[in-house]
Motif scaffolding. Structure first.
Motif, PDB file in Angstrom:
ATOM      1  N   THR A   1       0.807  -1.222   0.000  1.00 47.80           N
ATOM      2  CA  THR A   1       0.000   0.000   0.000  1.00 47.80           C
ATOM      3  C   THR A   1       0.840   1.271   0.000  1.00 47.80           C
TER       4      THR A   1
ATOM      5  N   TRP B   1      -2.968   5.245  -1.931  1.00 49.30           N
ATOM      6  CA  TRP B   1      -1.548   4.937  -1.743  1.00 49.30           C
ATOM      7  C   TRP B   1      -0.979   5.747  -0.586  1.00 49.30           C
ATOM      8  N   LYS B   2      -0.204   5.102   0.285  1.00 53.11           N
ATOM      9  CA  LYS B   2       0.419   5.790   1.410  1.00 53.11           C
ATOM     10  C   LYS B   2       1.684   6.515   0.960  1.00 53.11           C
TER      11      LYS B   2
END
Length: 293
Positions: A104, A211-212
């Motif tokens: 992620t 998305w991180k």
């Protein structure tokens, strides 16, 4: 690895050298019509097979040049690094480790430092909403120590350094390691920005797609901030404020309808007038000083 160069002088060579020492597999330098001999010096000092030079005949803007470099590479990860930056030998490996630690995570950035070792503003930050920008412009963000929920700043460099990699809303385009899968999902840099705020735009779009974005405090990058634009302050400020408005229009216009949006626009250009006046007065004083000498 993509480095966009515009008259960075010998700093470009220092940057590329640091990247090669960090064991980058390929370095793509996209030049935006530099006229200072920086490319020629780089070629003399570093005749490496890992180095690819892509030359534009004019300054096409930072985002446009980043996209040229991104399209020229097929790597699963891309590091976008400013030419006035020097990467520590372990910095790249550490950022890769964090980027690959979760499916992620789409983007990571290192600890941007001034040449004196202090943390530089902008390396970790929240999104500069019009409200946050107003508070900072008028010095009200200083009250955050007493009322953090009301007067919080979007810059976080004054906060304690996290002990571990931390999720943040935004990092700086001076150092962005990006996962190819995330980039394919989100899309390339927005070429509607010429200079400034394109990094915030990309971070926002990454967040919107889930998305991180991570800040890695133990991946140090020394950044000589503004080295490529210090001789053109009004040019830089014009595009910075134009970029602010584009960013606000894309992501915050719906929150500021009618009169409020007009106030945002007026506020941005009033700030530009103040900053431009400062640079104009400073230039005049320098000229007067030279005349006396």
């Amino acid at each position: 690895m993509v480095i966009v160069n515009y008259n960075a002088g010998e700093l470009l060579t220092d940057c590329v050298s640091s990247v090669l020492r960090a064991d980058a597999t390929r370095v793509i330098v996209v030049d935006n019509g530099s006229m200072d001999g920086s490319l020629e010096y780089l070629e003399r000092v570093i005749p490496s097979k890992k180095l690819s030079l892509l030359r534009n005949n004019q300054n096409l803007g930072f985002a446009f040049a980043c996209n040229i470099g991104a399209r020229a590479s097929s790597a699963s990860r891309l590091l976008f690094l400013n030419p006035d930056s020097v990467l520590t030998e372990s910095g790249l490996a550490r950022m890769i480790e964090v980027l690959d630690s979760s499916q992620t995570i789409g983007m990571v950035g290192g600890l941007l430092c001034n040449p004196d070792g202090s943390e530089q503003a902008g390396g970790r930050r929240s999104f500069p909403t019009p409200r946050r920008a107003f508070l900072r412009a008028f010095g009200l963000s200083r009250l955050a120590r007493f009322f953090p929920d009301v007067f919080s700043d979007f810059l976080q460099h004054a906060e304690p350094l996290p002990a571990q990699p931390a999720v943040v809303e935004a990092i700086s385009g001076a150092c962005m390691l990006v996962k190819r899968a995330a980039m394919n999902d989100v899309g390339l840099w927005d070429e509607g920005y010429f200079l400034h705020c394109e990094d915030l735009d990309w971070c926002m779009r990454f967040a919107q797609r889930g998305w991180k974005v991570m800040f890695v405090p133990d991946a140090k990058v020394v950044h000589v901030r503004g080295a490529c634009g210090r001789n053109r302050p009004l040019f830089v400020e014009w595009h910075k404020h134009h970029g602010m408005l584009r960013f606000y229009r894309k992501f915050y216009h719906h929150q500021y309808p009618g009169l409020l949006w007009g106030l945002v626009v007026v506020g941005v250009w009033m700030r530009f007038i103040v900053v431009a006046s400062y640079h104009g007065i400073r230039y005049a004083l320098v000229r007067m000083g030279m005349g006396r000498g």
